[in-house]
Design a protein around this motif. Structure first.
Motif, PDB file in Angstrom:
ATOM      1  N   SER A  79      -3.884   9.712  -8.083  1.00 17.15           N
ATOM      2  CA  SER A  79      -4.335   9.179  -6.798  1.00 17.15           C
ATOM      3  C   SER A  79      -4.012   7.685  -6.771  1.00 17.15           C
ATOM      4  O   SER A  79      -3.798   7.050  -7.816  1.00 17.15           O
ATOM      5  CB  SER A  79      -5.851   9.384  -6.645  1.00 17.15           C
ATOM      6  OG  SER A  79      -6.547   8.572  -7.576  1.00 17.15           O
ATOM      7  N   ALA A  80      -3.977   7.128  -5.584  1.00 19.05           N
ATOM      8  CA  ALA A  80      -3.728   5.692  -5.453  1.00 19.05           C
ATOM      9  C   ALA A  80      -4.813   4.910  -6.191  1.00 19.05           C
ATOM     10  O   ALA A  80      -4.542   3.910  -6.855  1.00 19.05           O
ATOM     11  CB  ALA A  80      -3.658   5.283  -3.987  1.00 19.05           C
ATOM     12  N   HIS A  81      -6.043   5.382  -6.092  1.00 19.71           N
ATOM     13  CA  HIS A  81      -7.149   4.724  -6.786  1.00 19.71           C
ATOM     14  C   HIS A  81      -6.921   4.710  -8.294  1.00 19.71           C
ATOM     15  O   HIS A  81      -7.030   3.657  -8.938  1.00 19.71           O
ATOM     16  CB  HIS A  81      -8.472   5.442  -6.461  1.00 19.71           C
ATOM     17  CG  HIS A  81      -9.620   4.957  -7.282  1.00 19.71           C
ATOM     18  ND1 HIS A  81     -10.323   3.822  -6.964  1.00 19.71           N
ATOM     19  CD2 HIS A  81     -10.167   5.440  -8.423  1.00 19.71           C
ATOM     20  CE1 HIS A  81     -11.269   3.625  -7.881  1.00 19.71           C
ATOM     21  NE2 HIS A  81     -11.202   4.603  -8.769  1.00 19.71           N
ATOM     22  N   LYS A 134       0.838  -1.210   0.000  1.00 19.64           N
ATOM     23  CA  LYS A 134       0.000   0.000   0.000  1.00 19.64           C
ATOM     24  C   LYS A 134       0.869   1.255   0.000  1.00 19.64           C
ATOM     25  O   LYS A 134       0.592   2.217  -0.723  1.00 19.64           O
ATOM     26  CB  LYS A 134      -0.927  -0.008   1.211  1.00 19.64           C
ATOM     27  CG  LYS A 134      -1.894   1.147   1.231  1.00 19.64           C
ATOM     28  CD  LYS A 134      -2.856   1.036   2.393  1.00 19.64           C
ATOM     29  CE  LYS A 134      -3.811   2.220   2.394  1.00 19.64           C
ATOM     30  NZ  LYS A 134      -4.766   2.160   3.490  1.00 19.64           N
ATOM     31  N   VAL A 135       1.942   1.227   0.783  1.00 22.76           N
ATOM     32  CA  VAL A 135       2.871   2.363   0.836  1.00 22.76           C
ATOM     33  C   VAL A 135       3.551   2.537  -0.523  1.00 22.76           C
ATOM     34  O   VAL A 135       3.696   3.657  -1.023  1.00 22.76           O
ATOM     35  CB  VAL A 135       3.903   2.173   1.968  1.00 22.76           C
ATOM     36  CG1 VAL A 135       5.029   3.198   1.874  1.00 22.76           C
ATOM     37  CG2 VAL A 135       3.215   2.240   3.326  1.00 22.76           C
ATOM     38  N   VAL A 154       2.412   1.579  -3.472  1.00 22.65           N
ATOM     39  CA  VAL A 154       1.415   2.064  -4.436  1.00 22.65           C
ATOM     40  C   VAL A 154       1.221   3.564  -4.262  1.00 22.65           C
ATOM     41  O   VAL A 154       1.195   4.308  -5.248  1.00 22.65           O
ATOM     42  CB  VAL A 154       0.072   1.304  -4.275  1.00 22.65           C
ATOM     43  CG1 VAL A 154      -1.046   2.015  -5.024  1.00 22.65           C
ATOM     44  CG2 VAL A 154       0.203  -0.132  -4.749  1.00 22.65           C
ATOM     45  N   ALA A 155       1.089   4.002  -3.044  1.00 22.46           N
ATOM     46  CA  ALA A 155       0.897   5.440  -2.785  1.00 22.46           C
ATOM     47  C   ALA A 155       2.083   6.246  -3.304  1.00 22.46           C
ATOM     48  O   ALA A 155       1.899   7.307  -3.922  1.00 22.46           O
ATOM     49  CB  ALA A 155       0.679   5.677  -1.296  1.00 22.46           C
ATOM     50  N   ALA A 156       3.286   5.742  -3.070  1.00 22.69           N
ATOM     51  CA  ALA A 156       4.484   6.459  -3.528  1.00 22.69           C
ATOM     52  C   ALA A 156       4.551   6.480  -5.055  1.00 22.69           C
ATOM     53  O   ALA A 156       4.863   7.526  -5.651  1.00 22.69           O
ATOM     54  CB  ALA A 156       5.740   5.798  -2.948  1.00 22.69           C
ATOM     55  N   ALA A 175       2.041   6.184  -7.145  1.00 24.14           N
ATOM     56  CA  ALA A 175       0.948   7.035  -7.630  1.00 24.14           C
ATOM     57  C   ALA A 175       1.327   8.510  -7.519  1.00 24.14           C
ATOM     58  O   ALA A 175       1.104   9.283  -8.457  1.00 24.14           O
ATOM     59  CB  ALA A 175      -0.323   6.740  -6.838  1.00 24.14           C
ATOM     60  N   GLN A 176       1.906   8.877  -6.400  1.00 22.97           N
ATOM     61  CA  GLN A 176       2.319  10.278  -6.209  1.00 22.97           C
ATOM     62  C   GLN A 176       3.371  10.666  -7.234  1.00 22.97           C
ATOM     63  O   GLN A 176       3.325  11.757  -7.803  1.00 22.97           O
ATOM     64  CB  GLN A 176       2.854  10.481  -4.795  1.00 22.97           C
ATOM     65  CG  GLN A 176       3.225  11.919  -4.507  1.00 22.97           C
ATOM     66  CD  GLN A 176       3.720  12.117  -3.081  1.00 22.97           C
ATOM     67  OE1 GLN A 176       4.094  11.160  -2.407  1.00 22.97           O
ATOM     68  NE2 GLN A 176       3.730  13.357  -2.635  1.00 22.97           N
TER      69      GLN A 176
END
Length: 99
Positions: free
Chosen positions: A26-28, A13-14, A16-18, A20-21
């Motif tokens: 967005s992560a979605h 999850k971390v 993916v967030a990184a 995506a940023q």
């Protein structure tokens, strides 16, 4: 549009967030794009394998194929002719497999 819940490890999850940023999403949006790309890849692989199976069945039925050396020479000539006005090289003729 429907909703699907997925469970992922905290570390992923971390990541993916990184990612995506980094891509300005967005992560979605990142997850949806990643899923769409993977589905497309699986569909293309399935189509590739279906075509290969079809061509193999044709070889088994007719006994005809093109020798690798002839196919390679054709592909090289085609690559060399790309972008020139010399026209496309002639495709090699299929012939019976040697037994």
């Amino acid at each position: 549009m429907s909703t699907t819940t997925i469970r992922i490890e905290d570390e992923l999850k971390v990541r993916v967030a990184a990612a995506a940023q980094q891509m300005g999403k967005s992560a979605h949006a990142f997850i949806v794009d990643a899923l769409a790309e993977r589905v497309e890849q699986v569909e293309q692989e399935a189509a590739f394998h279906a075509l290969a199976d079809e061509r193999w069945a044709n070889i088994r039925t007719t006994g005809k194929t093109v020798a690798w050396t002839d196919a390679k020479a054709y592909l090289v000539a085609r690559a060399d002719a790309e972008g020139s006005d010399t026209g496309r090289p002639r495709k090699p003729a299929a012939r019976k497999l040697a037994k």
